[in-house]
Design an enzyme around this catalytic site. Structure first.
Site, PDB file in Angstrom:
ATOM      1  N   SER A 294      17.672   6.474 -11.645  1.00 55.29           N
ATOM      2  CA  SER A 294      18.237   5.440 -10.912  1.00 55.29           C
ATOM      3  C   SER A 294      19.634   5.838 -10.473  1.00 55.29           C
ATOM      4  O   SER A 294      20.521   6.531 -11.421  1.00 55.29           O
ATOM      5  CB  SER A 294      18.469   4.074 -11.855  1.00 55.29           C
ATOM      6  N   ARG A 295      20.286   5.705  -9.302  1.00 56.11           N
ATOM      7  CA  ARG A 295      21.214   6.033  -8.502  1.00 56.11           C
ATOM      8  C   ARG A 295      22.429   4.683  -8.983  1.00 56.11           C
ATOM      9  O   ARG A 295      23.658   4.930  -8.444  1.00 56.11           O
ATOM     10  CB  ARG A 295      21.393   6.055  -7.075  1.00 56.11           C
TER      11      ARG A 295
ATOM     12  N   THR B  32      14.743  -2.572 -12.130  1.00 52.58           N
ATOM     13  CA  THR B  32      14.041  -1.712 -11.415  1.00 52.58           C
ATOM     14  C   THR B  32      12.751  -1.466 -11.647  1.00 52.58           C
ATOM     15  O   THR B  32      11.991  -2.039 -12.700  1.00 52.58           O
ATOM     16  CB  THR B  32      14.806  -0.555 -11.071  1.00 52.58           C
TER      17      THR B  32
ATOM     18  N   LYS C 103      10.351  -5.375 -12.312  1.00 49.34           N
ATOM     19  CA  LYS C 103      10.708  -6.535 -11.673  1.00 49.34           C
ATOM     20  C   LYS C 103       9.920  -8.101 -11.566  1.00 49.34           C
ATOM     21  O   LYS C 103      10.549  -8.731 -11.522  1.00 49.34           O
ATOM     22  CB  LYS C 103      10.781  -6.149 -10.025  1.00 49.34           C
TER      23      LYS C 103
ATOM     24  N   ASN D  79      15.357  -8.553  -9.050  1.00 51.76           N
ATOM     25  CA  ASN D  79      15.973  -7.257  -9.153  1.00 51.76           C
ATOM     26  C   ASN D  79      17.582  -7.394  -9.777  1.00 51.76           C
ATOM     27  O   ASN D  79      18.329  -6.356  -9.970  1.00 51.76           O
ATOM     28  CB  ASN D  79      16.053  -6.627  -7.860  1.00 51.76           C
TER      29      ASN D  79
ATOM     30  N   ASP E 120      16.963  -7.169  -2.502  1.00 49.29           N
ATOM     31  CA  ASP E 120      16.543  -6.227  -2.007  1.00 49.29           C
ATOM     32  C   ASP E 120      16.493  -6.326  -0.198  1.00 49.29           C
ATOM     33  O   ASP E 120      16.700  -5.591   0.459  1.00 49.29           O
ATOM     34  CB  ASP E 120      14.985  -5.903  -2.387  1.00 49.29           C
TER      35      ASP E 120
ATOM     36  N   ALA F  70       2.823  -2.423   2.186  1.00 45.24           N
ATOM     37  CA  ALA F  70       2.179  -3.911   1.380  1.00 45.24           C
ATOM     38  C   ALA F  70       2.523  -3.932  -0.154  1.00 45.24           C
ATOM     39  O   ALA F  70       1.816  -4.643  -0.859  1.00 45.24           O
ATOM     40  CB  ALA F  70       1.040  -4.447   1.671  1.00 45.24           C
TER      41      ALA F  70
ATOM     42  N   ALA G 139       8.233  -3.383  -2.324  1.00 53.81           N
ATOM     43  CA  ALA G 139       9.373  -3.168  -1.387  1.00 53.81           C
ATOM     44  C   ALA G 139       9.016  -3.893   0.169  1.00 53.81           C
ATOM     45  O   ALA G 139      10.071  -4.532   0.368  1.00 53.81           O
ATOM     46  CB  ALA G 139       9.512  -1.659  -1.025  1.00 53.81           C
TER      47      ALA G 139
ATOM     48  N   ARG H  19      -2.615   0.520   4.655  1.00 55.95           N
ATOM     49  CA  ARG H  19      -3.906   1.267   4.393  1.00 55.95           C
ATOM     50  C   ARG H  19      -4.843   0.676   3.688  1.00 55.95           C
ATOM     51  O   ARG H  19      -6.221   0.487   4.263  1.00 55.95           O
ATOM     52  CB  ARG H  19      -3.502   2.427   3.319  1.00 55.95           C
TER      53      ARG H  19
ATOM     54  N   ALA I 141      -6.725  -5.328   2.085  1.00 55.71           N
ATOM     55  CA  ALA I 141      -6.683  -6.608   1.567  1.00 55.71           C
ATOM     56  C   ALA I 141      -5.378  -7.124   1.023  1.00 55.71           C
ATOM     57  O   ALA I 141      -4.972  -8.104   0.571  1.00 55.71           O
ATOM     58  CB  ALA I 141      -7.808  -6.348   0.050  1.00 55.71           C
TER      59      ALA I 141
HETATM   60  P1  ATR Z   1       6.526  -0.322  -3.715  1.00 53.34           P
HETATM   61  O1  ATR Z   1       6.737  -1.346  -4.764  1.00 53.34           O
HETATM   62  O2  ATR Z   1       7.561   0.667  -4.023  1.00 53.34           O
HETATM   63  O3  ATR Z   1       6.530  -0.840  -2.373  1.00 53.34           O
HETATM   64  P2  ATR Z   1       3.522   0.226  -4.351  1.00 53.34           P
HETATM   65  O4  ATR Z   1       3.411  -1.054  -4.615  1.00 53.34           O
HETATM   66  O5  ATR Z   1       3.199   1.701  -4.953  1.00 53.34           O
HETATM   67  O6  ATR Z   1       5.258   0.695  -4.088  1.00 53.34           O
HETATM   68  O7  ATR Z   1       3.368   0.340  -2.803  1.00 53.34           O
HETATM   69  C1  ATR Z   1       2.998   1.681  -1.978  1.00 53.34           C
HETATM   70  C2  ATR Z   1       2.860   1.588  -0.534  1.00 53.34           C
HETATM   71  O8  ATR Z   1       2.762   2.801   0.038  1.00 53.34           O
HETATM   72  C3  ATR Z   1       1.445   0.823  -0.499  1.00 53.34           C
HETATM   73  O9  ATR Z   1       1.629  -0.163   0.799  1.00 53.34           O
HETATM   74  C4  ATR Z   1       0.648   2.030  -0.176  1.00 53.34           C
HETATM   75  O10 ATR Z   1      -0.762   1.465   0.369  1.00 53.34           O
HETATM   76  P3  ATR Z   1      -2.034   1.020  -0.349  1.00 53.34           P
HETATM   77  O11 ATR Z   1      -1.852  -0.410  -0.712  1.00 53.34           O
HETATM   78  O12 ATR Z   1      -3.055   1.361   0.570  1.00 53.34           O
HETATM   79  O13 ATR Z   1      -2.035   1.759  -1.630  1.00 53.34           O
HETATM   80  C5  ATR Z   1       1.152   2.643   0.544  1.00 53.34           C
HETATM   81  N1  ATR Z   1       0.683   4.085   0.579  1.00 53.34           N
HETATM   82  C6  ATR Z   1       0.940   4.982  -0.440  1.00 53.34           C
HETATM   83  N2  ATR Z   1       0.362   6.119  -0.188  1.00 53.34           N
HETATM   84  C7  ATR Z   1      -0.241   5.873   1.158  1.00 53.34           C
HETATM   85  C8  ATR Z   1      -0.851   6.994   1.942  1.00 53.34           C
HETATM   86  N3  ATR Z   1      -1.330   8.252   1.522  1.00 53.34           N
HETATM   87  N4  ATR Z   1      -1.025   6.559   3.256  1.00 53.34           N
HETATM   88  C9  ATR Z   1      -0.931   5.237   3.599  1.00 53.34           C
HETATM   89  N5  ATR Z   1      -0.063   4.358   2.685  1.00 53.34           N
HETATM   90  C10 ATR Z   1       0.223   4.783   1.533  1.00 53.34           C
END
Ligand code: ATR
Length: 292
Positions: free
Chosen positions: A20-21, A67, A71, A92, A108, A143, A146, A167, A170
Site C-alpha cells: 500500500s502507498r 483496502t 472492503k 474504503n 474511491d 466489472a 473498482a 469479459r 454475467a
Molecule cells: P477489482 O476489484 O480491483 O476491480 P477484480 O474484482 O478482480 O478487481 O476485477 C478485475 C476486472 O478485470 C474484472 O472485470 C475482470 O474481468 P472478469 O470479470 O471477466 O474476470 C477483468 N479482467 C481480468 N483479467 C482480464 C483479461 N485477461 N481480459 C479482460 N478482462 C480481465
C-alpha cells in the site's frame, strides 16, 4: 516530525498491506502540515477483520482506510454507512464518530472524479454543461470492485449513460441490475465483450478498470478506432504511469488522465476527517508516492 503521546492515529487495513502507498502519502501530509499524528499499516487477515475494525475506537484510532480484500467485510462491520458506500457496496474509509460509532464511507469514486477534473479541466461530463469536450456516454471496461465505484461516481455526477463492458458478461449484468435499485435504471447498458469496440462509438470518456496493462500483464485488447478523438481516456492502473492504453490514446490525439491521481484524491476525505486539515494534491506527490 516526532510522534508524541498525544498523536492522532489512523492507518490502512488490508491483507497483505505491504504494497500500500497510503502510509507514505498520509505521513508525508502529516509532516507537511506539522500535525502530531501517525498513519500505520494494519495487516489484518480477513477472518479477523471485523474484530480489528470493531476495536478501532478502543485503541483510540480516529479511523482507517480499508483496502483489498477487506472492503466488503468493512461494509458489513461498521455501525453506519454513508449513501455512497451503500451504493458501492464496499467501504474504503472508516471514521470514528464523536459518539464512538464506526461510520463507513467510500471515497474511491470521489478520487476517480477529482482526478479527471484535475487532469483534464475541460472534461465536464456529468456537470450538465454543454461546452467543452468529454461529452457523450462513458465506457467502463471491467466489472470488479473498482469498476463499481467508478460507475456509481459517474452516474451520481449525472452522466446519462454508462456502457459497461466486461469479459464475463454475467458480472456486468449483475452490477447493472444491482445499481437499478438506486434510481439508476436504464442508465447502465451492458455491451458484449466480443463487440466491445462498438461501445466506443460517440463516447466522451473511456475508463479501464481491469488489471490489463498493469506491469507484468498484457495490454488491454481494445482497438480505439471508433473512439472520438475528443474523448477523455483514463486508466486506473498506475504502474506503469503510462499504460499501453494511455500511450495509444495519446498517440491518436485523445486527452488522457493517468490513474495515480485517483489514489491521491481518494485519500483526501479520510485525512481531513482524522487530522482536521484539507490536504492538497501537488505534482511532487506522484513521484514521492510511487518511489516508496
Ligand atoms: P477489482 O476489484 O480491483 O476491480 P477484480 O474484482 O478482480 O478487481 O476485477 C478485475 C476486472 O478485470 C474484472 O472485470 C475482470 O474481468 P472478469 O470479470 O471477466 O474476470 C477483468 N479482467 C481480468 N483479467 C482480464 C483479461 N485477461 N481480459 C479482460 N478482462 C480481465
Amino acid at each position: 516530525m516526532t510522534i508524541s503521546g498525544k498523536a492522532k492515529l489512523a492507518g490502512v487495513m488490508g491483507w497483505p498491506v505491504g504494497h500500500s502507498r497510503s502510509p507514505r502519502l498520509h505521513n508525508r501530509w502529516l509532516d507537511q502540515y506539522g500535525i502530531d499524528g501517525a498513519y500505520v499499516p494494519l495487516a489484518v487477515a480477513p477472518e479477523r477483520a471485523e474484530q480489528a475494525i470493531r476495536a478501532l475506537p478502543a485503541l483510540g484510532f480516529r479511523g482507517c482506510n480499508v483496502t483489498v480484500p477487506l472492503k466488503e467485510i468493512a461494509y458489513r462491520s461498521v455501525d453506519r454507512l454513508d449513501e455512497t458506500a451503500r451504493r458501492i457496496g464496499a467501504v474504503n474509509t472508516i471514521v470514528v464518530a464523536e459518539d464512538g460509532a464506526l461510520v463507513g464511507g467510500n471515497t474511491d469514486g470521489f478520487g476517480f472524479l477529482e482526478n479527471l477534473r484535475a487532469e483534464c479541466p475541460e472534461w465536464n461530463g456529468g456537470e450538465g454543461g454543454s461546452q467543452g469536450g468529454g461529452h457523450g456516454p462513458a465506457v467502463v471496461i471491467g466489472a470488479g470492485g473498482a469498476a463499481r465505484a467508478v460507475v456509481v461516481a459517474l452516474l451520481d455526477a449525472g452522466i446519462p449513460e454508462v456502457r459497461l463492458v466486461n469479459r464475463t458478461r454475467a458480472r456486468a449484468e449483475e452490477m447493472a441490475a444491482d445499481l437499478a435499485r438506486f434510481d439508476f435504471a436504464g442508465r447502465v447498458v451492458v455491451v458484449e465483450w466480443v463487440s466491445r469496440e462498438t461501445a466506443l462509438d460517440g463516447a466522451g470518456l473511456l475508463v479501464n478498470t481491469t488489471t490489463q496493462g498493469m506491469a507484468g500483464q498484457p495490454a488491454l485488447d481494445l482497438d480505439l478506432g471508433a473512439l472520438p478523438v475528443s474523448a477523455l481516456v483514463n486508466d486506473i492502473v498506475y504502474v506503469p504511469l503510462e499504460t499501453p492504453l494511455l500511450a495509444a490514446a495519446r498517440a491518436r490525439g485523445n486527452p488522457v488522465a493517468s490513474g495515480i491521481g485517483m489514489l491521491l484524491h481518494q485519500a483526501r476525505p479520510g485525512f481531513r476527517a482524522w487530522f482536521g486539515v484539507e490536504p492538497q494534491v501537488t505534482p511532487d506527490l506522484t513521484r514521492y508516492v510511487l518511489e516508496g
